[in-house]
Design an enzyme around this catalytic site. Structure first.
Site, PDB file in Angstrom:
ATOM      1  N   GLU A 126       0.859  -1.177   0.000  1.00 45.73           N
ATOM      2  CA  GLU A 126       0.000   0.000   0.000  1.00 45.73           C
ATOM      3  C   GLU A 126       0.900   1.233   0.000  1.00 45.73           C
ATOM      4  O   GLU A 126       1.857   1.279   0.771  1.00 45.73           O
ATOM      5  CB  GLU A 126      -0.900   0.038   1.235  1.00 45.73           C
ATOM      6  CG  GLU A 126      -1.869   1.205   1.177  1.00 45.73           C
ATOM      7  CD  GLU A 126      -2.871   1.240   2.340  1.00 45.73           C
ATOM      8  OE1 GLU A 126      -2.809   0.375   3.227  1.00 45.73           O
ATOM      9  OE2 GLU A 126      -3.691   2.155   2.334  1.00 45.73           O
ATOM     10  N   GLY A 266       3.237   2.161  10.528  1.00 40.87           N
ATOM     11  CA  GLY A 266       3.055   1.472  11.796  1.00 40.87           C
ATOM     12  C   GLY A 266       2.802  -0.010  11.585  1.00 40.87           C
ATOM     13  O   GLY A 266       3.436  -0.861  12.200  1.00 40.87           O
ATOM     14  N   MET A 268       0.488  -2.944   8.609  1.00 41.55           N
ATOM     15  CA  MET A 268      -0.237  -3.061   7.340  1.00 41.55           C
ATOM     16  C   MET A 268      -1.168  -4.264   7.370  1.00 41.55           C
ATOM     17  O   MET A 268      -0.778  -5.354   7.774  1.00 41.55           O
ATOM     18  CB  MET A 268       0.792  -3.180   6.203  1.00 41.55           C
ATOM     19  CG  MET A 268       0.196  -3.360   4.831  1.00 41.55           C
ATOM     20  SD  MET A 268      -0.836  -1.935   4.369  1.00 41.55           S
ATOM     21  CE  MET A 268      -2.006  -2.751   3.275  1.00 41.55           C
ATOM     22  N   GLU A 269      -2.396  -4.035   6.918  1.00 39.78           N
ATOM     23  CA  GLU A 269      -3.492  -4.997   7.090  1.00 39.78           C
ATOM     24  C   GLU A 269      -3.600  -6.045   5.994  1.00 39.78           C
ATOM     25  O   GLU A 269      -4.682  -6.592   5.773  1.00 39.78           O
ATOM     26  CB  GLU A 269      -4.805  -4.220   7.160  1.00 39.78           C
ATOM     27  CG  GLU A 269      -5.282  -3.588   5.830  1.00 39.78           C
ATOM     28  CD  GLU A 269      -4.942  -2.113   5.670  1.00 39.78           C
ATOM     29  OE1 GLU A 269      -3.984  -1.661   6.331  1.00 39.78           O
ATOM     30  OE2 GLU A 269      -5.607  -1.423   4.883  1.00 39.78           O
ATOM     31  N   ASN A 270      -2.502  -6.404   5.299  1.00 44.43           N
ATOM     32  CA  ASN A 270      -2.565  -7.405   4.234  1.00 44.43           C
ATOM     33  C   ASN A 270      -3.467  -8.572   4.620  1.00 44.43           C
ATOM     34  O   ASN A 270      -3.400  -9.064   5.743  1.00 44.43           O
ATOM     35  CB  ASN A 270      -1.172  -7.957   3.958  1.00 44.43           C
ATOM     36  CG  ASN A 270      -0.113  -6.887   3.935  1.00 44.43           C
ATOM     37  OD1 ASN A 270      -0.160  -6.017   3.106  1.00 44.43           O
ATOM     38  ND2 ASN A 270       0.805  -6.925   4.900  1.00 44.43           N
ATOM     39  N   HIS A 302      -6.763  -2.208  15.086  1.00 42.18           N
ATOM     40  CA  HIS A 302      -6.980  -1.455  13.845  1.00 42.18           C
ATOM     41  C   HIS A 302      -6.739  -2.351  12.623  1.00 42.18           C
ATOM     42  O   HIS A 302      -7.590  -2.440  11.735  1.00 42.18           O
ATOM     43  CB  HIS A 302      -6.046  -0.246  13.837  1.00 42.18           C
ATOM     44  CG  HIS A 302      -6.113   0.592  12.601  1.00 42.18           C
ATOM     45  ND1 HIS A 302      -6.900   1.710  12.507  1.00 42.18           N
ATOM     46  CD2 HIS A 302      -5.515   0.461  11.388  1.00 42.18           C
ATOM     47  CE1 HIS A 302      -6.775   2.241  11.305  1.00 42.18           C
ATOM     48  NE2 HIS A 302      -5.937   1.496  10.609  1.00 42.18           N
ATOM     49  N   GLU A 303      -5.585  -2.991  12.588  1.00 39.92           N
ATOM     50  CA  GLU A 303      -5.257  -3.806  11.411  1.00 39.92           C
ATOM     51  C   GLU A 303      -6.219  -4.983  11.297  1.00 39.92           C
ATOM     52  O   GLU A 303      -6.638  -5.344  10.203  1.00 39.92           O
ATOM     53  CB  GLU A 303      -3.805  -4.293  11.457  1.00 39.92           C
ATOM     54  CG  GLU A 303      -2.756  -3.200  11.641  1.00 39.92           C
ATOM     55  CD  GLU A 303      -2.862  -2.048  10.648  1.00 39.92           C
ATOM     56  OE1 GLU A 303      -3.348  -2.274   9.525  1.00 39.92           O
ATOM     57  OE2 GLU A 303      -2.480  -0.916  11.000  1.00 39.92           O
TER      58      GLU A 303
HETATM   59 ZN   LIG Z   1      -5.449   1.558   8.579  1.00 39.79          ZN
END
Ligand SMILES: [Zn+2]
Length: 879
Positions: A126, A266, A268-270, A302-303
């Protein structure tokens, strides 16, 4: 890609892709000198596109080895390779394209795409990193199923990970092996991830609400084995919470978290494979502060929450970034509020918003939460998109109420599952579920700038009516003038002289109105009347900060003192204290050294220190004076040395006057049992460290002894660092240096603690003057290639050590310009972020302004400036 004249991209130019990808088959051959990527794409023309439409693929820093269409190798004459774009004309309606590229992750210092960090391969795609891996339609509205085979040397890289579920693995020749992963959910390329390394595996499981067993895995370097428990636990709490509060169940069989030292962001939500900056996931009592534990819980949540708000339903284009980020930040802040103290969480969020996002909203980079244009998308991962975006979703929640809001989010997920959509689709789902007209509310997505809400009141004794005249206006921002009034939920209450809440009767007929009301401001001016009041009430305005606006009302100091001790709204209690302290500090700006300081301020803080019945976490927040950064933000023409001097005077005055109370507070809050992470224990540590900090600010010998003992013997990092920070900010230079040396020796093999050690010095006006900062950059533990180290020295100096950075000779600015130019070549994304403290030069007093501008011009004149830095610098220097 580097260019002198980067292009601007406009939302209004959006066009759907001409080709969709249904299936992606990837094969990665990882070697010590590079990687070969074999990609097979099943492509299909968009029925809306014209028959002759060429296929356009994005690419960046790739070596193309071969290109095959339906099994036939394409000669160079059949396509155009334009550097950042590969164009293939004359393709059929449905076809398979095979691409082989060679990349060099070992040389990738930008940390976008595939790169190496401490011996492991990892990715960050991203927003536009996938194009650094292979040629691909790298845009979020192209969603495909991915099957990924990773091959590497088995002894060096025993762990091979990608998105989805593992489906196949085995050994190959030459000591190599492979694992194949399959992700059944279509996703945009920015959610692709790959990790290969020699990592320790931590295992756990989670049973979902429908009874499915999910394997949970954390992968870390072996030395971090003891630092995983907290994040794993936070993950399970997040999974449960999302089921209970949003009805969202996890969908794959496995969920993985990997910790990486070199990371621009911080985390990443892969899909199924979240990659974290080590500092945002690893923690133990000995090495992480309470604040770090809380941050980890919030980021893990969050992720994880992105799995629905971001992955299952994603963004159509990058202008919609706040669709996933604003909503997910709102979700993680609700979660943190549920796990701890909602009032304290609100105070923390609003502090960040008012100090930094309001500044952004008033500066040259101001943009709506859905921007209309950008040059470099990585510059738009901003506080506006994230924090203001979350405030906008919070306002929807305030306007609709929790029940309707949940109906709206259910509808949104159901309607758009598997789609790439817009912020407008989100608002429409809320509208359709609730039946409310949110047309005017949509302006929050289009107009930049922080609305100013001005309140004037008037009490008429003869008829018992209290009138509020409430006006709103929105300042001009670059490219936007004459804005329309927005839809603002304005929560408020009234108190009588005894501090009791009064009923809010909106007419003479109404008798027992509610004690809390959310007024809906939609016009540029409203007049609201409250009836049946036998005395002039004290207004409590914008309770719980119900909208991201600046409230202007001429509070008297009496009213603020009264609200500080009586407002039933905890947030407004804190806010009244902040306003009072701001007022007192501002009244001392430029005043002679012996100008008197408001005596009631000391009384108010004494009361707070002695108040053991109020939530102690709230007391700890209330004791913190407004930061210098916030005072700068509130100034018209900030004079930093004057602000620093005035704030120091107040702090020292309070510390001298309250010395005995501070010592008592310190003793009262000592812990004798085991370390715990409960809100009460956190509040106790917070209070005693504030007491220590204040006392060392006035160079108190007794406090020095307490701090020396604490820094040496504390059983946790919060106390150890609290004592160290207090000593660093004192005049006891010998003891300070001894403590810093001992601390470093104790933790020199832990990069995260070393980052804390750097930032404690860099952010201190006593230990972080420019020559000392230069020395930190020469320290053997400092590493230009590691973004955390850069942030902990250069970022902390320019962002938190205001009086040193804004030193009158301008050397702080020149220093920052040098570091930005140096980083621009290796990591432009981080370089662009570092420029930020210079961008608001117009906000400062003339003696700062000219030198800040000169530093920006120096960056502008660098050869081969990256697109990232170009955009920020040119927008900052524009009229
Ligand atoms: Zn986010």
């Amino acid at each position: 890609m580097r260019t002198n004249q980067p292009q601007t991209i406009y939302l209004s130019d959006y066009q759907a892709p001409a080709y969709f990808v249904d299936q992606v088959d990837l094969r990665f051959e990882l070697f010590e000198d590079g990687a070969r990527v074999h990609s097979k794409l099943a492509l299909r023309r968009n029925p809306e596109a014209s028959v002759g439409a060429p296929l356009e693929l994005n690419g960046d820093s790739l070596t193309l080895e071969s290109l095959t269409l339906d099994g036939e190798a394409l000669p160079a004459s059949r396509y155009q390779n334009e550097g950042d774009k590969l164009v293939v004309p004359g393709v059929p309606a449905k076809f398979e394209l095979a691409v082989v590229t060679w990349i060099e992750p070992q040389k990738n210092t930008r940390l976008e795409g595939l790169y190496k960090s401490s011996g492991m391969f990892c990715t960050q795609c991203e927003a536009e990193g996938f194009r650094c891996i292979t040629y691909y339609p790298d845009r979020p509205d192209v969603m495909a199923r991915f099957r990924t085979r990773v091959e590497a040397d088995k002894s060096a890289y025993p762990i091979l990970l990608s998105n989805g579920n593992p489906v196949e693995q085995g050994d190959l020749d030459d000591g190599r092996h492979f694992v194949t992963w399959e992700d059944p959910f279509p996703k945009p390329a920015y959610l692709f991830a790959l990790v290969a390394g020699d990592l320790l595996e931590k295992k756990d499981t989670f049973t979902t609400c429908s009874g499915r067993n999910i394997d949970l895995r954390m992968y870390v370097e072996p030395r971090n084995s003891e630092k995983c428990d907290y994040a794993m636990d936070a993950l399970k709490r997040s999974m449960r919470w999302d089921e209970e509060v949003y009805g969202r169940e996890y969908d794959l069989d496995i969920f993985m978290i990997v910790a990486v030292d070199d990371f621009n962001m911080g985390a990443m939500e892969n899909k199924g494979l979240n990659i974290f900056n080590s500092s945002c996931v690893l923690a133990s009592q000995d090495t992480a502060t309470d604040a770090a534990f809380q941050r980890i819980e919030a980021i893990v949540a969050h992720e994880y929450f992105h799995n629905w708000s971001g992955n299952r339903v994603t963004c159509r284009d990058w202008f919609q970034l706040s669709l996933k980020e604003g909503f997910t930040v709102f979700r993680d802040s609700q979660f943190s509020a549920d796990m701890g103290s909602p009032t304290v969480k609100r105070i923390e969020d609003v502090t960040l918003l008012r100090t930094a996002q309001f500044a952004e909203d008033a500066g040259p980079m101001a943009h709506p939460i859905r921007p209309a244009s950008y040059m470099e998308i990585t510059n738009f991962y901003t506080l506006t998109i994230y924090e203001k975006g979350a405030e906008v979703v919070r306002m929807l929640h305030n306007l609709l109420g929790s029940e309707m809001f949940r109906k709206g989010s259910d509808l949104y997920f159901e309607r758009h599952d598997g789609q790439a959509v817009t912020t407008d689709d989100f608002v429409r789902a809320m509208e359709d579920a609730s039946g409310r007209d949110l047309n005017q509310f949509r302006l929050w997505y289009e107009q930049a700038g922080t609305p100013i809400v001005t309140v004037v009141d008037d009490y008429d004794e003869s008829d018992g009516i209290y009138r509020l005249t409430i006006k709103q206006s929105i300042p001009d921002t670059p490219g936007q003038t004459h804005k329309k009034p927005q839809h603002i939920p304005f929560a408020m209450g009234l108190l009588n002289r005894a501090g009791e809440p009064l009923p809010l009767n909106l007419s003479a007929e109404e008798q027992n109105g509610p004690q809390d009301r959310v007024l809906e401001l939609t016009e540029s001016e409203h007049c609201v009347e409250f009836h049946g009041l036998s005395e002039r009430p004290v207004p409590s305005l914008l309770r719980d900060f119900s909208a991201p606006v600046r409230v202007q009302y001429s509070w008297t100091r009496e009213q603020l003192l009264f609200l500080m001790s009586h407002d039933p709204d905890g947030f407004n209690r804190w806010d009244a204290g902040q306003r009072l302290a701001v007022d007192v500090i501002q009244s001392l700006l430029g005043a002679p050294d012996d100008a008197p300081i408001e005596p009631r301020l000391v009384d108010a803080y004494r009361q707070l220190l002695n108040n053991v019945s109020l939530d102690q976490a709230l007391v700890a927040k209330m004791l913190l004076l407004p930061s210098e950064a916030y005072l700068v933000e509130l100034s018209e023409q900030a004079d930093v040395p004057a602000i620093h001097a005035a704030r120091e005077r107040v702090l020292k005055h309070l510390a001298h006057a309250l010395r005995d109370e501070l010592l008592t507070c310190y003793q009262r809050n000592l812990d004798h049992g085991d370390y715990r992470l409960s809100p009460e224990a956190i509040a106790r540590r917070s209070l005693r460290n504030i007491a220590l900090a204040w006392l060392l600010h006035i160079d108190d010998e007794q406090a020095l002894a307490l701090a020396s003992e604490q820094v040496e013997n504390a059983d946790n990092m919060t106390d150890r660092l609290g004592a160290l920070r207090a000593m660093v900010n004192s005049r006891f230079e010998t003891q300070r240096n001894q403590a810093l040396t001992a601390f470093y020796q104790r933790f020199s093999d832990d990069p995260q603690v070393v980052e804390l050690w750097f930032s404690v010095q860099a952010s201190s006006d006593r230990a972080g003057q420019l020559p000392q900062i230069q020395q930190l950059l020469q320290h053997p533990a400092f590493d230009w290639k590691n973004p955390n180290k850069v942030r902990s020295v250069v970022g902390a100096f320019a962002g938190q050590n205001l009086s040193a950075f804004h030193s009158p000779d301008g050397t702080g600015y020149q220093f920052l310009a040098e570091q930005v130019c140096r980083l621009d070549d290796s990591n432009p994304q981080i370089a662009a972020r570092l420029v930020s403290p210079l961008t608001r030069w117009k906000k400062f007093a003339p003696h700062h302004r000219e030198q800040m501008k000169a530093a920006l011009e120096r960056i502008r004149d660098k050869d081969e400036l990256s697109r990232d830095v170009y955009e920020v610098v040119h927008k900052s220097l524009a009229d």
